[in-house]
Write a protein that holds these residues in place. Structure first.
Motif, PDB file in Angstrom:
ATOM      1  N   VAL A   1      -8.235  25.708  -0.438  1.00 54.69           N
ATOM      2  CA  VAL A   1      -6.853  26.537  -0.739  1.00 54.69           C
ATOM      3  C   VAL A   1      -5.504  26.250   0.473  1.00 54.69           C
ATOM      4  O   VAL A   1      -6.841  26.319   1.372  1.00 54.69           O
ATOM      5  CB  VAL A   1      -6.396  27.888  -1.397  1.00 54.69           C
ATOM      6  N   THR A   2      -4.285  26.303   0.266  1.00 46.35           N
ATOM      7  CA  THR A   2      -3.898  25.791   1.939  1.00 46.35           C
ATOM      8  C   THR A   2      -4.765  26.545   2.638  1.00 46.35           C
ATOM      9  O   THR A   2      -4.535  27.154   3.877  1.00 46.35           O
ATOM     10  CB  THR A   2      -2.040  26.619   1.528  1.00 46.35           C
ATOM     11  N   THR A   3      -4.444  28.422   2.653  1.00 41.41           N
ATOM     12  CA  THR A   3      -5.068  29.232   3.345  1.00 41.41           C
ATOM     13  C   THR A   3      -5.785  29.333   3.862  1.00 41.41           C
ATOM     14  O   THR A   3      -6.667  29.461   5.615  1.00 41.41           O
ATOM     15  CB  THR A   3      -4.555  31.367   2.933  1.00 41.41           C
TER      16      THR A   3
ATOM     17  N   MET B   1     -11.615  29.722  -2.365  1.00 38.68           N
ATOM     18  CA  MET B   1     -10.159  29.832  -2.887  1.00 38.68           C
ATOM     19  C   MET B   1     -10.620  31.433  -2.617  1.00 38.68           C
ATOM     20  O   MET B   1     -11.501  32.028  -3.233  1.00 38.68           O
ATOM     21  CB  MET B   1      -9.506  28.924  -4.522  1.00 38.68           C
ATOM     22  N   MET B   2      -9.237  32.014  -2.794  1.00 38.96           N
ATOM     23  CA  MET B   2      -9.201  33.557  -3.409  1.00 38.96           C
ATOM     24  C   MET B   2      -9.112  34.262  -4.740  1.00 38.96           C
ATOM     25  O   MET B   2      -9.627  34.844  -5.629  1.00 38.96           O
ATOM     26  CB  MET B   2      -7.905  34.005  -2.470  1.00 38.96           C
ATOM     27  N   MET B   3      -8.276  32.842  -5.285  1.00 36.25           N
ATOM     28  CA  MET B   3      -8.572  33.613  -6.336  1.00 36.25           C
ATOM     29  C   MET B   3      -9.497  32.616  -7.764  1.00 36.25           C
ATOM     30  O   MET B   3      -7.920  32.315  -8.127  1.00 36.25           O
ATOM     31  CB  MET B   3      -7.032  33.882  -7.062  1.00 36.25           C
TER      32      MET B   3
ATOM     33  N   SER C   1       1.080  29.033  -5.421  1.00 38.12           N
ATOM     34  CA  SER C   1       0.281  29.965  -4.319  1.00 38.12           C
ATOM     35  C   SER C   1      -0.668  30.985  -4.927  1.00 38.12           C
ATOM     36  O   SER C   1       0.073  31.845  -5.221  1.00 38.12           O
ATOM     37  CB  SER C   1       0.533  29.811  -3.520  1.00 38.12           C
ATOM     38  N   GLY C   2      -1.888  31.658  -4.722  1.00 33.07           N
ATOM     39  CA  GLY C   2      -2.421  32.520  -4.798  1.00 33.07           C
ATOM     40  C   GLY C   2      -2.500  33.567  -4.151  1.00 33.07           C
ATOM     41  O   GLY C   2      -1.755  34.818  -4.205  1.00 33.07           O
ATOM     42  N   THR C   3      -1.864  33.275  -2.610  1.00 29.01           N
ATOM     43  CA  THR C   3      -1.203  34.142  -1.649  1.00 29.01           C
ATOM     44  C   THR C   3       0.091  34.957  -2.581  1.00 29.01           C
ATOM     45  O   THR C   3       0.697  35.991  -2.466  1.00 29.01           O
ATOM     46  CB  THR C   3      -0.633  33.864  -0.661  1.00 29.01           C
TER      47      THR C   3
ATOM     48  N   ASN D   1      -2.253  23.867  -2.893  1.00 27.59           N
ATOM     49  CA  ASN D   1      -2.143  25.719  -3.574  1.00 27.59           C
ATOM     50  C   ASN D   1      -3.315  25.278  -4.549  1.00 27.59           C
ATOM     51  O   ASN D   1      -4.169  25.157  -4.844  1.00 27.59           O
ATOM     52  CB  ASN D   1      -1.175  26.059  -3.307  1.00 27.59           C
ATOM     53  N   ARG D   2      -3.249  26.974  -4.496  1.00 26.91           N
ATOM     54  CA  ARG D   2      -4.147  27.414  -5.538  1.00 26.91           C
ATOM     55  C   ARG D   2      -4.251  26.594  -7.311  1.00 26.91           C
ATOM     56  O   ARG D   2      -4.726  26.543  -7.980  1.00 26.91           O
ATOM     57  CB  ARG D   2      -4.001  28.773  -5.541  1.00 26.91           C
TER      58      ARG D   2
ATOM     59  N   ARG E   1       5.625  32.439  -0.866  1.00 31.03           N
ATOM     60  CA  ARG E   1       4.851  31.303  -0.439  1.00 31.03           C
ATOM     61  C   ARG E   1       5.809  30.582  -2.122  1.00 31.03           C
ATOM     62  O   ARG E   1       5.621  31.493  -3.329  1.00 31.03           O
ATOM     63  CB  ARG E   1       3.582  31.449  -0.679  1.00 31.03           C
TER      64      ARG E   1
ATOM     65  N   TRP F   1     -12.853  35.592  -0.581  1.00 34.10           N
ATOM     66  CA  TRP F   1     -12.631  34.123  -0.140  1.00 34.10           C
ATOM     67  C   TRP F   1     -13.728  33.888  -1.166  1.00 34.10           C
ATOM     68  O   TRP F   1     -15.314  34.883  -1.168  1.00 34.10           O
ATOM     69  CB  TRP F   1     -13.302  33.295   1.444  1.00 34.10           C
TER      70      TRP F   1
HETATM   71  P1  PGA Z   1      -2.426  29.445  -1.594  1.00 35.59           P
HETATM   72  O1  PGA Z   1      -3.998  30.293  -2.181  1.00 35.59           O
HETATM   73  O2  PGA Z   1      -3.158  29.262   0.050  1.00 35.59           O
HETATM   74  O3  PGA Z   1      -2.284  28.878  -2.372  1.00 35.59           O
HETATM   75  O4  PGA Z   1      -1.884  30.863  -1.466  1.00 35.59           O
HETATM   76  C1  PGA Z   1      -4.868  30.952  -1.865  1.00 35.59           C
HETATM   77  C2  PGA Z   1      -6.015  31.159  -2.386  1.00 35.59           C
HETATM   78  O5  PGA Z   1      -5.539  31.390  -3.894  1.00 35.59           O
HETATM   79  O6  PGA Z   1      -6.865  32.000  -2.369  1.00 35.59           O
END
Ligand code: PGA
Length: 323
Positions: A121-123, A168-170, A219-221, A150-151, A215, A297
């Motif tokens: 993912v982006t971050t 990824m985070m989520m 996006s997961g953030t 992105n997510r 975001r 992560w």
């Molecule tokens: P993002 O995702 O970088 O797209 O915000 C973060 C994530 O889902 O882990």
């Protein structure tokens, strides 16, 4: 996909079966596998870098050799027939068998080669290339493909089975995934360095009159921030949606509002060592009750897809035990 046809031809089989199979080519199986996986001839053609008519011809010939229709159309879409499902399953089993074989050979030789397809993912772009550096040095025979999206797009790639591993985070709950958490990912609130400084942490509600920069959706953030806000009964005044962490940092520094970002994006590990424009961005992390949001992560992969040799080695390199 692995060329399984060579494997097929070597079996001792009834003459009729063999005659039928000998007409099947690796290209046809590849076209079939990609079409079945992506649910579209156009997308299969794009993923294989061939034209759509080429894939259509390969599918037609394959269907003739098998003696069954493999796909049926439902309006604008196509789906596998029962015979198609059986063939798809067979091709996947053969591919797994072949990967297991390759992995054993690699272990015997103590060498690895092949391709590692990693999505992040982006971050995660702030640390994944770094992780890959040492791995690539140690395993020069491995070709690495890193995709950063992105997510939402990474979830789509997982659905399509395009990558060996994803960071990824989520991770999505709706997919059957193996998941190993390997690092913390605190999400913080950032503001311009001139933002009113207080000795005590403030409440989230104190930021209700701020303009929030978020975001993009997908996006997961953003998802994590929205979940946290909803749990706190907080309704941010969303002034702007931006498609990257860097754009958010610059917009916050320009005084356009406050935002939730991964701490990693605020203090990227490399950049704090070698001063660059981004580490000079005048930002501050606000002390807010309930923050940082402690996320993690994870590295994930599909349970139903055998791991490639390179992916197994990469997990080992991350100190992740797999059976
Ligand atoms: P993002 O995702 O970088 O797209 O915000 C973060 C994530 O889902 O882990």
């Amino acid at each position: 996909m692995i060329d399984v046809s060579l494997l097929l031809w070597s079996f001792e089989m009834p003459v009729l079966t063999l005659a039928r199979l000998q007409r099947i080519t690796p290209q046809q199986l590849r076209a079939f596998e990609a079409t079945a996986r992506l649910g579209s001839v156009t997308q299969a053609a794009q993923s294989l870098y061939v034209s759509q008519p080429t894939v259509s011809v390969q599918l037609k010939e394959l269907s003739q050799s098998v003696g069954e229709n493999l796909f049926e159309s439902t309006g604008r879409h196509i789906r596998l027939t029962q015979a198609g499902e059986e063939l798809y399953q067979t091709v996947r089993e053969l591919a797994s068998c072949w990967q297991r074989f390759e992995s054993r050979i690699a272990q015997i030789n103590g060498l690895i080669s092949g391709r590692l397809r990693l999505a992040a993912v982006t971050t995660a772009e702030y640390f994944v290339p770094d992780l890959l550096g040492a791995f690539a040095q140690a395993h020069q025979g491995v070709e690495i493909e890193l995709t950063i999206e992105n997510r939402d797009r990474i979830v789509q790639r997982l659905v399509q089975g395009l990558d060996d591993l994803a960071v990824m985070m989520m991770p999505p709950h709706e997919l059957k995934l193996e998941r190993v958490v390997f690092q913390v990912n605190p999400l913080v609130i950032i503001a311009t360095a001139q933002h009113a400084k207080r000795d005590q942490p403030i409440q989230l509600a104190d930021l209700s009159s701020e303009r929030w920069l978020m975001r993009e959706s997908g996006s997961g953030t953003r998802m994590a921030a929205e979940q946290h806000f909803a749990a706190q009964g907080f309704y941010p005044n969303i002034a702007m949606n931006l498609g990257s962490n860097e754009a958010i940092k610059h917009a916050v520094a320009a005084g356009l509002g406050v935002a939730v970002l991964s701490e990693l994006a605020v203090h990227p590990p490399l950049w704090s060592k070698n001063a660059t424009q981004s580490s000079d961005v005048p930002l501050t992390i606000l002390q807010v009750e309930g923050f940082p949001i402690m996320r993690h992560w994870s590295v994930v992969w599909r349970k139903d897809k055998p791991l490639s040799v390179a992916a197994r080695y990469f997990l080992k390199y991350l100190d992740i035990e797999i059976e």
